[in-house]
Motif scaffolding. Structure first.
Motif, PDB file in Angstrom:
ATOM      1  N   ARG A  36       0.806  -1.221   0.000  1.00 52.17           N
ATOM      2  CA  ARG A  36       0.000   0.000   0.000  1.00 52.17           C
ATOM      3  C   ARG A  36       0.844   1.279   0.000  1.00 52.17           C
ATOM      4  NH1 ARG A  36      -5.002   1.380   4.173  1.00 52.17           N
ATOM      5  NH2 ARG A  36      -5.640   3.335   3.168  1.00 52.17           N
ATOM      6  N   TYR A  37       1.894   1.309   0.819  1.00 50.28           N
ATOM      7  CA  TYR A  37       2.637   2.564   0.979  1.00 50.28           C
ATOM      8  C   TYR A  37       4.066   2.513   0.454  1.00 50.28           C
ATOM      9  CZ  TYR A  37      -1.237   3.587   4.165  1.00 50.28           C
ATOM     10  OH  TYR A  37      -2.479   3.779   4.710  1.00 50.28           O
ATOM     11  N   GLY A  38       4.485   1.392  -0.133  1.00 53.25           N
ATOM     12  CA  GLY A  38       5.860   1.316  -0.610  1.00 53.25           C
ATOM     13  C   GLY A  38       6.177  -0.051  -1.171  1.00 53.25           C
ATOM     14  N   CYS A  39       7.461  -0.325  -1.334  1.00 52.49           N
ATOM     15  CA  CYS A  39       7.926  -1.551  -1.963  1.00 52.49           C
ATOM     16  C   CYS A  39       8.624  -2.432  -0.938  1.00 52.49           C
ATOM     17  CB  CYS A  39       8.892  -1.219  -3.095  1.00 52.49           C
ATOM     18  SG  CYS A  39       8.159  -0.188  -4.388  1.00 52.49           S
ATOM     19  N   LEU A  40       8.070  -3.618  -0.673  1.00 58.28           N
ATOM     20  CA  LEU A  40       8.652  -4.576   0.262  1.00 58.28           C
ATOM     21  C   LEU A  40       9.359  -5.678  -0.512  1.00 58.28           C
ATOM     22  CD1 LEU A  40       6.098  -5.289   3.163  1.00 58.28           C
ATOM     23  CD2 LEU A  40       8.389  -4.292   3.362  1.00 58.28           C
ATOM     24  N   CYS A  41      10.538  -6.059  -0.024  1.00 58.55           N
ATOM     25  CA  CYS A  41      11.342  -7.085  -0.688  1.00 58.55           C
ATOM     26  C   CYS A  41      11.710  -8.180   0.304  1.00 58.55           C
ATOM     27  CB  CYS A  41      12.634  -6.488  -1.243  1.00 58.55           C
ATOM     28  SG  CYS A  41      12.400  -4.995  -2.211  1.00 58.55           S
ATOM     29  N   GLN A  42      11.915  -9.368  -0.221  1.00 56.43           N
ATOM     30  CA  GLN A  42      12.404 -10.464   0.604  1.00 56.43           C
ATOM     31  C   GLN A  42      13.760 -10.098   1.185  1.00 56.43           C
ATOM     32  OE1 GLN A  42      12.165 -14.187  -1.442  1.00 56.43           O
ATOM     33  NE2 GLN A  42      13.484 -15.265   0.012  1.00 56.43           N
ATOM     34  N   THR A  43      13.976 -10.458   2.437  1.00 57.31           N
ATOM     35  CA  THR A  43      15.225 -10.117   3.123  1.00 57.31           C
ATOM     36  C   THR A  43      16.399 -10.887   2.529  1.00 57.31           C
ATOM     37  OG1 THR A  43      13.977  -9.746   5.146  1.00 57.31           O
ATOM     38  CG2 THR A  43      16.342 -10.003   5.385  1.00 57.31           C
ATOM     39  N   ASN A  44      17.495 -10.181   2.351  1.00 56.06           N
ATOM     40  CA  ASN A  44      18.770 -10.780   1.917  1.00 56.06           C
ATOM     41  C   ASN A  44      18.636 -11.532   0.591  1.00 56.06           C
ATOM     42  OD1 ASN A  44      21.529 -11.049   2.350  1.00 56.06           O
ATOM     43  ND2 ASN A  44      21.314 -13.041   3.333  1.00 56.06           N
ATOM     44  N   GLU A  45      17.893 -10.949  -0.337  1.00 58.21           N
ATOM     45  CA  GLU A  45      17.655 -11.570  -1.635  1.00 58.21           C
ATOM     46  C   GLU A  45      17.814 -10.507  -2.719  1.00 58.21           C
ATOM     47  OE1 GLU A  45      15.680 -13.352  -5.014  1.00 58.21           O
ATOM     48  OE2 GLU A  45      14.746 -11.709  -3.915  1.00 58.21           O
ATOM     49  N   VAL A  46      18.827 -10.684  -3.562  1.00 58.42           N
ATOM     50  CA  VAL A  46      19.220  -9.647  -4.509  1.00 58.42           C
ATOM     51  C   VAL A  46      18.139  -9.376  -5.547  1.00 58.42           C
ATOM     52  CG1 VAL A  46      20.877  -9.016  -6.309  1.00 58.42           C
ATOM     53  CG2 VAL A  46      21.685 -10.077  -4.202  1.00 58.42           C
ATOM     54  N   GLN A  47      17.550 -10.423  -6.085  1.00 54.61           N
ATOM     55  CA  GLN A  47      16.622 -10.242  -7.209  1.00 54.61           C
ATOM     56  C   GLN A  47      15.418  -9.388  -6.823  1.00 54.61           C
ATOM     57  OE1 GLN A  47      15.461 -13.840  -9.224  1.00 54.61           O
ATOM     58  NE2 GLN A  47      13.861 -12.824 -10.421  1.00 54.61           N
ATOM     59  N   GLY A  48      14.855  -9.623  -5.627  1.00 51.45           N
ATOM     60  CA  GLY A  48      13.691  -8.853  -5.203  1.00 51.45           C
ATOM     61  C   GLY A  48      14.004  -7.373  -5.077  1.00 51.45           C
ATOM     62  N   VAL A  49      15.151  -7.040  -4.489  1.00 52.65           N
ATOM     63  CA  VAL A  49      15.525  -5.631  -4.351  1.00 52.65           C
ATOM     64  C   VAL A  49      15.786  -5.030  -5.721  1.00 52.65           C
ATOM     65  CG1 VAL A  49      17.156  -4.004  -3.321  1.00 52.65           C
ATOM     66  CG2 VAL A  49      16.468  -6.048  -2.043  1.00 52.65           C
ATOM     67  N   THR A  50      16.425  -5.784  -6.595  1.00 52.43           N
ATOM     68  CA  THR A  50      16.676  -5.304  -7.957  1.00 52.43           C
ATOM     69  C   THR A  50      15.360  -4.980  -8.663  1.00 52.43           C
ATOM     70  OG1 THR A  50      18.679  -6.675  -8.084  1.00 52.43           O
ATOM     71  CG2 THR A  50      17.768  -5.844 -10.163  1.00 52.43           C
ATOM     72  N   GLU A  51      14.372  -5.879  -8.545  1.00 48.34           N
ATOM     73  CA  GLU A  51      13.069  -5.645  -9.173  1.00 48.34           C
ATOM     74  C   GLU A  51      12.391  -4.405  -8.597  1.00 48.34           C
ATOM     75  OE1 GLU A  51      10.791  -9.186  -8.700  1.00 48.34           O
ATOM     76  OE2 GLU A  51      12.070 -10.382 -10.029  1.00 48.34           O
ATOM     77  N   ALA A  52      12.535  -4.199  -7.285  1.00 46.65           N
ATOM     78  CA  ALA A  52      11.931  -3.021  -6.657  1.00 46.65           C
ATOM     79  C   ALA A  52      12.580  -1.740  -7.162  1.00 46.65           C
ATOM     80  CB  ALA A  52      12.044  -3.120  -5.134  1.00 46.65           C
ATOM     81  N   LEU A  53      13.899  -1.744  -7.307  1.00 46.53           N
ATOM     82  CA  LEU A  53      14.594  -0.564  -7.829  1.00 46.53           C
ATOM     83  C   LEU A  53      14.105  -0.261  -9.248  1.00 46.53           C
ATOM     84  CD1 LEU A  53      18.290  -1.220  -6.663  1.00 46.53           C
ATOM     85  CD2 LEU A  53      16.545   0.160  -5.525  1.00 46.53           C
ATOM     86  N   ASN A  54      13.981  -1.288 -10.057  1.00 46.10           N
ATOM     87  CA  ASN A  54      13.501  -1.087 -11.433  1.00 46.10           C
ATOM     88  C   ASN A  54      12.049  -0.602 -11.446  1.00 46.10           C
ATOM     89  OD1 ASN A  54      15.963  -1.921 -12.458  1.00 46.10           O
ATOM     90  ND2 ASN A  54      15.298  -4.046 -12.779  1.00 46.10           N
ATOM     91  N   PHE A  55      11.234  -1.106 -10.507  1.00 44.85           N
ATOM     92  CA  PHE A  55       9.829  -0.692 -10.411  1.00 44.85           C
ATOM     93  C   PHE A  55       9.728   0.806 -10.135  1.00 44.85           C
ATOM     94  CE2 PHE A  55       6.020   0.036  -7.804  1.00 44.85           C
ATOM     95  CZ  PHE A  55       5.026  -0.523  -8.600  1.00 44.85           C
TER      96      PHE A  55
END
Length: 390
Positions: free
Chosen positions: A321-340
């Motif tokens: 709802r208010y932002g982008c949450l990523c799986q902890t200590n997982e590169v791909q999820g954070v990468t996808e959030a940055l691209n989003f």
């Protein structure tokens, strides 16, 4: 008949740079008018004689001890100090101060109110020293008169893993003066990056996992620079990692800033990749300034802030709802959030959501909850503290 003044005490390890130290000073600032009305003489006890990055309000009587990080020295010095002050209560932040507060209270006879600022299980992740620390928390925290958790995740951890009775646990989120943060953000600084940038802030230590931030940044589609504000023992390793990833020209390690808000204001968005938090001030402060946020779904705090719910499970990356949450200590999820968030429509939407969510963490809400904690029936809390928590 005129009311007689009463002494009350607060305690923390030091006023070095850090979120807990900032919140302690904010608490004392927010509560000044209440303490004056109630004719309370306020003392702030600092365990260690260290440089101070945060300003204690002038009305507070500051007591500087020099325990050198020792619990034994701390007990002796704190007991002598609190016997002299004879407070109605002592309200402490951070593990060492909390353990000393509970121990001295049992000897001196005041109300020990303690506040846990981190997820204790995650903070003491492993090893002999950490296991000893966890055992000491379990032996001391349940005997406090009242335990204030900074988030629902911290409360659940203390209840489930450290035997703190649920009836003595309450959650009080950190306070934020949004207007003041905007004032600070408008102050001029001379060393902003020349190119557009995203930002991460915090101590450069393993638990903050800036290594993950660098990896995800390197794998993302962003052309922005990355500004990292903070200092710590991981800095040399992180600088070497940035060079190895070919990011030396795009990653700026700018050190600690007592006023980080101008740098936040000019950033495109904010990133946090921690393995563990209590209630991450940096995330909410970025939201107060209208910045979209990417954060790992660590224990505790980010899920509560960004989704309004707890607990939340995330695999990879999820736009909540208010932002982008990523799986902890997982590169791909954070990468996808940055691209989003690199998409301008997504970025603008979540900037607006951030500003809206920040309103839930006002000084006024915090003040009322602190007053409720301080004014509990002392006979009830003493009776509760005298009962073995097991």
């Amino acid at each position: 008949m005129q009311q007689q003044s009463v002494n009350v005490a607060f305690m923390i390890n030091s006023l070095e740079g850090g979120g807990a130290e900032r919140v302690m000073c904010n608490l004392l600032r927010i509560m000044e008018s209440y303490f004056a009305t109630e004719q309370l003489n306020v003392y702030l006890i600092l365990l260690d004689n260290l440089p101070e990055a945060h300003l204690c309000p002038k009305y507070v009587n500051k007591v500087n001890l020099d325990t050198k990080g020792s619990l034994l020295q701390g007990y002796r010095q704190v007991r002598l100090t609190l016997e002299a002050i004879n407070p109605r209560f002592c309200f402490s932040f951070l593990t060492r101060s909390n353990m000393l507060n509970v121990a001295v209270a049992r000897a001196v006879g005041y109300r020990a109110i303690i506040s846990e600022r981190v997820n204790t299980s995650s903070h003491f992740a492993g090893g002999i020293k950490d296991n000893i620390s966890k055992l000491m928390v379990k032996m001391s925290y349940p005997y406090a008169s009242e335990v204030v958790a900074v988030s629902e995740g911290v409360r659940a951890d203390l209840r489930d893993n450290f035997a703190v009775p649920a009836a003595r646990l309450r959650v009080i989120h950190n306070p934020y003066d949004i207007a003041h943060l905007h004032e600070l953000a408008n102050k001029p600084v001379a060393d902003l990056p020349a190119r557009p940038y995203i930002i991460g802030t915090g101590r450069l230590v393993k638990n903050k996992n800036f290594s993950l931030m660098l990896e995800a940044f390197a794998h993302s589609d962003l052309t922005d620079d990355l500004l990292i504000l903070g200092q710590g023992d991981e800095q040399a390793a992180l600088e070497a990692q940035a060079e190895q990833l070919g990011l030396s020209e795009r990653v700026h390690f700018a050190g600690f800033r007592s006023n980080p808000y101008p740098y936040l204001k000019h950033a495109r968005f904010f990133v946090s990749t921690s393995n563990a938090e209590g209630f991450p001030n940096a995330i909410v402060e970025a939201m107060c300034l209208g910045k979209a946020v990417v954060a790992t779904n660590c224990e505790s705090g980010p899920a509560e802030i960004l989704s309004g719910e707890y607990p939340v499970t995330v695999r990879g990356f999820e736009a909540v709802r208010y932002g982008c949450l990523c799986q902890t200590n997982e590169v791909q999820g954070v990468t996808e959030a940055l691209n989003f968030l690199n998409d301008e429509d997504h970025l603008q939407h979540y900037a607006q959501q951030s500003a809206q969510r920040a309103q839930a963490f006002s000084d006024d809400i915090f003040r009322e909850k602190i007053i409720q904690t301080l004014t509990l029936d002392t006979s009830e809390t003493k009776e509760a503290a005298d009962v073995h928590p097991g």
